[in-house]
Design a protein around this motif. Structure first.
Motif, PDB file in Angstrom:
ATOM      1  N   ALA A   1      11.381  38.776 -23.331  1.00 27.54           N
ATOM      2  CA  ALA A   1      10.937  39.979 -22.638  1.00 27.54           C
ATOM      3  C   ALA A   1      11.568  41.244 -23.211  1.00 27.54           C
ATOM      4  CB  ALA A   1      11.277  39.871 -21.155  1.00 27.54           C
ATOM      5  N   HIS A   2      12.778  41.144 -23.736  1.00 33.07           N
ATOM      6  CA  HIS A   2      13.494  42.335 -24.187  1.00 33.07           C
ATOM      7  C   HIS A   2      13.567  42.476 -25.697  1.00 33.07           C
ATOM      8  CE1 HIS A   2      14.594  43.186 -20.094  1.00 33.07           C
ATOM      9  NE2 HIS A   2      15.030  41.947 -19.953  1.00 33.07           N
ATOM     10  N   LYS A   3      12.992  41.545 -26.432  1.00 34.68           N
ATOM     11  CA  LYS A   3      13.015  41.644 -27.893  1.00 34.68           C
ATOM     12  C   LYS A   3      12.004  42.704 -28.306  1.00 34.68           C
ATOM     13  CE  LYS A   3      12.509  39.038 -32.122  1.00 34.68           C
ATOM     14  NZ  LYS A   3      12.107  37.803 -32.754  1.00 34.68           N
TER      15      LYS A   3
ATOM     16  N   ARG B   1       5.363  36.465 -29.216  1.00 32.16           N
ATOM     17  CA  ARG B   1       5.658  36.441 -27.774  1.00 32.16           C
ATOM     18  C   ARG B   1       4.920  35.306 -27.069  1.00 32.16           C
ATOM     19  NH1 ARG B   1       8.400  40.860 -25.599  1.00 32.16           N
ATOM     20  NH2 ARG B   1       8.561  42.599 -27.040  1.00 32.16           N
ATOM     21  N   ILE B   2       3.681  35.075 -27.460  1.00 29.08           N
ATOM     22  CA  ILE B   2       2.910  33.987 -26.854  1.00 29.08           C
ATOM     23  C   ILE B   2       3.526  32.637 -27.212  1.00 29.08           C
ATOM     24  CG2 ILE B   2       0.680  32.798 -26.907  1.00 29.08           C
ATOM     25  CD1 ILE B   2      -0.616  35.580 -27.158  1.00 29.08           C
ATOM     26  N   ALA B   3       3.922  32.463 -28.470  1.00 23.31           N
ATOM     27  CA  ALA B   3       4.542  31.195 -28.891  1.00 23.31           C
ATOM     28  C   ALA B   3       5.854  30.965 -28.155  1.00 23.31           C
ATOM     29  CB  ALA B   3       4.771  31.195 -30.396  1.00 23.31           C
ATOM     30  N   LEU B   4       6.679  32.010 -28.040  1.00 22.94           N
ATOM     31  CA  LEU B   4       7.952  31.870 -27.336  1.00 22.94           C
ATOM     32  C   LEU B   4       7.741  31.604 -25.846  1.00 22.94           C
ATOM     33  CD1 LEU B   4      10.049  34.659 -29.059  1.00 22.94           C
ATOM     34  CD2 LEU B   4      10.493  32.211 -29.134  1.00 22.94           C
TER      35      LEU B   4
ATOM     36  N   SER C   1       6.627  27.896 -25.413  1.00 20.04           N
ATOM     37  CA  SER C   1       7.734  26.953 -25.594  1.00 20.04           C
ATOM     38  C   SER C   1       8.752  27.081 -24.462  1.00 20.04           C
ATOM     39  CB  SER C   1       8.393  27.157 -26.953  1.00 20.04           C
ATOM     40  OG  SER C   1       8.939  28.445 -27.052  1.00 20.04           O
ATOM     41  N   ARG C   2       8.934  28.286 -23.935  1.00 19.31           N
ATOM     42  CA  ARG C   2       9.828  28.467 -22.795  1.00 19.31           C
ATOM     43  C   ARG C   2       9.296  27.748 -21.565  1.00 19.31           C
ATOM     44  NH1 ARG C   2      10.038  30.340 -18.176  1.00 19.31           N
ATOM     45  NH2 ARG C   2       7.919  31.098 -18.340  1.00 19.31           N
ATOM     46  N   GLY C   3       7.993  27.836 -21.348  1.00 11.78           N
ATOM     47  CA  GLY C   3       7.390  27.145 -20.214  1.00 11.78           C
ATOM     48  C   GLY C   3       7.512  25.640 -20.317  1.00 11.78           C
ATOM     49  N   MET C   4       7.312  25.109 -21.515  1.00  9.89           N
ATOM     50  CA  MET C   4       7.464  23.660 -21.714  1.00  9.89           C
ATOM     51  C   MET C   4       8.903  23.225 -21.495  1.00  9.89           C
ATOM     52  SD  MET C   4       4.599  22.370 -22.131  1.00  9.89           S
ATOM     53  CE  MET C   4       4.769  20.800 -22.912  1.00  9.89           C
TER      54      MET C   4
ATOM     55  N   SER D   1       9.965  22.796 -28.220  1.00  8.04           N
ATOM     56  CA  SER D   1      10.581  24.089 -27.954  1.00  8.04           C
ATOM     57  C   SER D   1      11.629  24.443 -28.992  1.00  8.04           C
ATOM     58  CB  SER D   1      11.220  24.089 -26.565  1.00  8.04           C
ATOM     59  OG  SER D   1      10.242  23.865 -25.581  1.00  8.04           O
ATOM     60  N   GLY D   2      12.429  23.467 -29.377  1.00  3.91           N
ATOM     61  CA  GLY D   2      13.507  23.733 -30.327  1.00  3.91           C
ATOM     62  C   GLY D   2      13.017  24.229 -31.664  1.00  3.91           C
ATOM     63  N   VAL D   3      11.953  23.638 -32.170  1.00  2.00           N
ATOM     64  CA  VAL D   3      11.419  24.047 -33.470  1.00  2.00           C
ATOM     65  C   VAL D   3      10.840  25.457 -33.393  1.00  2.00           C
ATOM     66  CG1 VAL D   3       9.605  23.550 -35.153  1.00  2.00           C
ATOM     67  CG2 VAL D   3      11.022  21.708 -34.286  1.00  2.00           C
ATOM     68  N   ILE D   4      10.149  25.782 -32.315  1.00  2.00           N
ATOM     69  CA  ILE D   4       9.582  27.123 -32.174  1.00  2.00           C
ATOM     70  C   ILE D   4      10.688  28.162 -32.032  1.00  2.00           C
ATOM     71  CG2 ILE D   4       8.211  28.615 -30.671  1.00  2.00           C
ATOM     72  CD1 ILE D   4       6.399  26.210 -30.186  1.00  2.00           C
ATOM     73  N   PHE D   5      11.688  27.890 -31.189  1.00  2.00           N
ATOM     74  CA  PHE D   5      12.790  28.846 -31.032  1.00  2.00           C
ATOM     75  C   PHE D   5      13.554  29.016 -32.341  1.00  2.00           C
ATOM     76  CE2 PHE D   5      12.863  27.638 -26.344  1.00  2.00           C
ATOM     77  CZ  PHE D   5      12.153  28.761 -25.976  1.00  2.00           C
TER      78      PHE D   5
END
Length: 91
Positions: free
Chosen positions: A24-26, A34-37, A40-43, A79-83
């Motif tokens: 949200a703050h980046k 933002r959509i990808a993050l 992955s955050r939701g998962m 999630s880990g790979v996307i982050f």
């Protein structure tokens, strides 16, 4: 095993909240990033909730091993790979 599921689930949920705040703050993230993050955050949050619920419902520690391993692997691999890719600008 119940305690491990609870701790890992709680840590996953907390990490998900932290990644949501980062997203949200980046300032320099594109819409696609933002959509990808956010996905992955939701998962990560759903996997954490699943781990917490498993620790409350299961009577046998052996019954938790396979679902716990699958949820942990899913959290790390998806999630880990996307982050990792977004934080290191590798993707």
């Amino acid at each position: 095993m119940n305690r491990l599921c609870w701790v890992m689930g709680s840590m996953s949920c907390g990490t998900s909240v932290g990644f949501g705040a980062y997203n949200a703050h980046k300032a320099k993230a594109s819409t696609v990033d933002r959509i990808a993050l956010e996905n992955s955050r939701g998962m990560l949050m759903l996997n954490g909730i699943g781990m917490c619920l498993m620790s409350l419902r299961s009577k046998s520690p052996r019954a938790l091993m396979l679902p716990f391993a699958l949820l942990t692997a899913g959290s790390c691999l998806f999630s880990g790979v996307i982050f990792y890719g977004k934080f290191t600008e590798d993707m």
